[in-house]
Every structure is written in C-alpha cells, then in structure tokens.
Design a protein around this motif. Structure first.
Motif, PDB file in Angstrom:
ATOM      1  N   GLY A  36      22.244  -3.865  52.131  1.00  0.00           N
ATOM      2  CA  GLY A  36      22.354  -3.725  50.682  1.00  0.00           C
ATOM      3  C   GLY A  36      21.483  -3.766  49.558  1.00  0.00           C
ATOM      4  N   SER A  37      21.725  -3.406  48.330  1.00  0.00           N
ATOM      5  CA  SER A  37      20.679  -3.581  47.451  1.00  0.00           C
ATOM      6  C   SER A  37      20.018  -4.966  47.070  1.00  0.00           C
ATOM      7  CB  SER A  37      21.525  -2.870  45.939  1.00  0.00           C
ATOM      8  OG  SER A  37      22.477  -4.017  45.684  1.00  0.00           O
ATOM      9  N   ASN A  38      20.574  -6.026  47.441  1.00  0.00           N
ATOM     10  CA  ASN A  38      19.995  -7.311  47.265  1.00  0.00           C
ATOM     11  C   ASN A  38      19.367  -7.763  48.654  1.00  0.00           C
ATOM     12  OD1 ASN A  38      22.033  -8.106  49.364  1.00  0.00           O
ATOM     13  ND2 ASN A  38      23.033  -9.201  47.903  1.00  0.00           N
ATOM     14  N   GLY A  39      19.247  -6.823  49.453  1.00  0.00           N
ATOM     15  CA  GLY A  39      18.139  -7.192  50.469  1.00  0.00           C
ATOM     16  C   GLY A  39      18.680  -7.639  51.700  1.00  0.00           C
ATOM     17  N   ARG A  40      19.922  -8.014  51.517  1.00  0.00           N
ATOM     18  CA  ARG A  40      20.706  -8.681  52.785  1.00  0.00           C
ATOM     19  C   ARG A  40      21.179  -7.778  53.676  1.00  0.00           C
ATOM     20  NH1 ARG A  40      24.907 -12.848  50.913  1.00  0.00           N
ATOM     21  NH2 ARG A  40      24.914 -13.341  53.082  1.00  0.00           N
ATOM     22  N   GLN A  41      21.465  -8.203  54.944  1.00  0.00           N
ATOM     23  CA  GLN A  41      21.999  -6.987  55.874  1.00  0.00           C
ATOM     24  C   GLN A  41      23.107  -7.664  56.617  1.00  0.00           C
ATOM     25  OE1 GLN A  41      18.456  -5.487  57.705  1.00  0.00           O
ATOM     26  NE2 GLN A  41      18.569  -7.237  59.349  1.00  0.00           N
ATOM     27  N   ALA A  42      23.728  -6.704  57.455  1.00  0.00           N
ATOM     28  CA  ALA A  42      24.910  -7.129  58.289  1.00  0.00           C
ATOM     29  C   ALA A  42      24.638  -6.403  59.421  1.00  0.00           C
ATOM     30  CB  ALA A  42      26.231  -7.119  57.535  1.00  0.00           C
ATOM     31  N   GLN A  43      25.306  -6.800  60.538  1.00  0.00           N
ATOM     32  CA  GLN A  43      25.095  -5.936  61.749  1.00  0.00           C
ATOM     33  C   GLN A  43      26.835  -5.662  61.891  1.00  0.00           C
ATOM     34  OE1 GLN A  43      23.278  -7.098  65.559  1.00  0.00           O
ATOM     35  NE2 GLN A  43      25.029  -6.905  66.494  1.00  0.00           N
ATOM     36  N   VAL A  44      27.049  -4.330  61.973  1.00  0.00           N
ATOM     37  CA  VAL A  44      28.300  -3.929  61.954  1.00  0.00           C
ATOM     38  C   VAL A  44      28.866  -3.473  63.310  1.00  0.00           C
ATOM     39  CG1 VAL A  44      29.877  -2.312  60.731  1.00  0.00           C
ATOM     40  CG2 VAL A  44      28.230  -3.282  59.417  1.00  0.00           C
ATOM     41  N   GLN A  45      29.736  -3.977  63.751  1.00  0.00           N
ATOM     42  CA  GLN A  45      30.491  -3.359  64.953  1.00  0.00           C
ATOM     43  C   GLN A  45      31.849  -2.729  64.831  1.00  0.00           C
ATOM     44  OE1 GLN A  45      30.447  -5.681  68.467  1.00  0.00           O
ATOM     45  NE2 GLN A  45      32.553  -5.161  69.034  1.00  0.00           N
ATOM     46  N   ALA A  46      31.771  -1.333  65.104  1.00  0.00           N
ATOM     47  CA  ALA A  46      32.843  -0.484  64.724  1.00  0.00           C
ATOM     48  C   ALA A  46      33.686  -0.023  65.968  1.00  0.00           C
ATOM     49  CB  ALA A  46      32.486   0.620  63.666  1.00  0.00           C
ATOM     50  N   THR A  47      34.783   0.014  66.252  1.00  0.00           N
ATOM     51  CA  THR A  47      35.307   0.407  67.342  1.00  0.00           C
ATOM     52  C   THR A  47      36.484   1.458  66.931  1.00  0.00           C
ATOM     53  OG1 THR A  47      35.061  -1.770  68.749  1.00  0.00           O
ATOM     54  CG2 THR A  47      36.888   0.300  69.700  1.00  0.00           C
TER      55      THR A  47
END
Length: 128
Positions: free
Chosen positions: A63-74
């Motif tokens: 995201g724009s605030n520099g944080r990130q997430a690891q996304v798992q999508a099924t």
C-alpha cells in the motif's frame, strides 16, 4: 492450459477484491499494488460428479503507506462455473485480514459455506 487460465482468473479477481477491501486499505493505505503470484497450486476434486478446479495463489499487496501483506487467495470453480473466492492477507504485523470478496453482502455465499462442509469429497476420485 486450464490451470494457468484458472490461476489468472483467480488472481484478477483477488487483486480487485484486495484493492477495494476497506480493511486492507485501512491497513496498507490507498493505492494498493499487487505483485504477480509468487506461488500457485492447483487441484481438482470431483463432487457429486462435478469436476471442480481449485487454485490457490500467493502474492504480496503493498500500500501507499509502505506496509505490505502476504495474500493467499483460493479460487474454486471458474471457467464455466461461478468462481468462488476465499482470500486472506497476513499483514507485516502478523495480523490476518479476511478480505470481503462480495462487497459486504453475506447472502448466498454464506449459505454456500455451510453447505460445503457437508459435501463428502472422495479423495480417491481426484486425478492430479
């Protein structure tokens, strides 16, 4: 092949869902960008004579605030069946965010979840 198409379909839908999800935007900031899938796994199962493809992909949302997430999508189904998505993102804080796939409505999907638990999947039929 079919698996590649299914993972592309899952990714496109998951990316849209992540980018518009209020919880993800609150955590990561607006303007979320997603990396291409880092890993993908595909399996198929036969439920009541219907062959269903399930594709799981993992990618990073930033995201724009520099944080990130690891996304798992099924994604289950797809192709000529309705694609059903299950998406969760793990933030860099370790917090897990369940991404709302259908824009805040429960409805049919809620019913489906309950049903899915009662379906008896015969693993022997799976042809991987």
């Amino acid at each position: 092949g079919a698996a590649a198409a299914a993972s592309q379909e899952t990714y496109d839908a998951a990316e849209r869902a992540v980018r518009s999800d209020p919880k993800m935007r609150a955590a990561l900031g607006d303007g979320i960008r997603c990396t291409p899938p880092m890993s993908q796994m595909s399996s198929s199962q036969n439920v009541n004579g219907v062959q269903t493809q399930a594709t799981t992909i993992v990618f990073i949302a930033q995201g724009s605030n520099g944080r990130q997430a690891q996304v798992q999508a099924t994604g289950t189904g797809g192709g000529d069946q309705e694609l059903r998505l299950d998406i969760s993102g793990m933030l860099d804080t370790g917090e897990v965010v369940k991404v709302d796939v259908n824009g805040g409505g429960g409805g049919a999907d809620g019913v489906f979840d309950v049903e899915a638990k009662t379906i008896d999947v015969d693993d022997d039929v799976i042809d991987v």
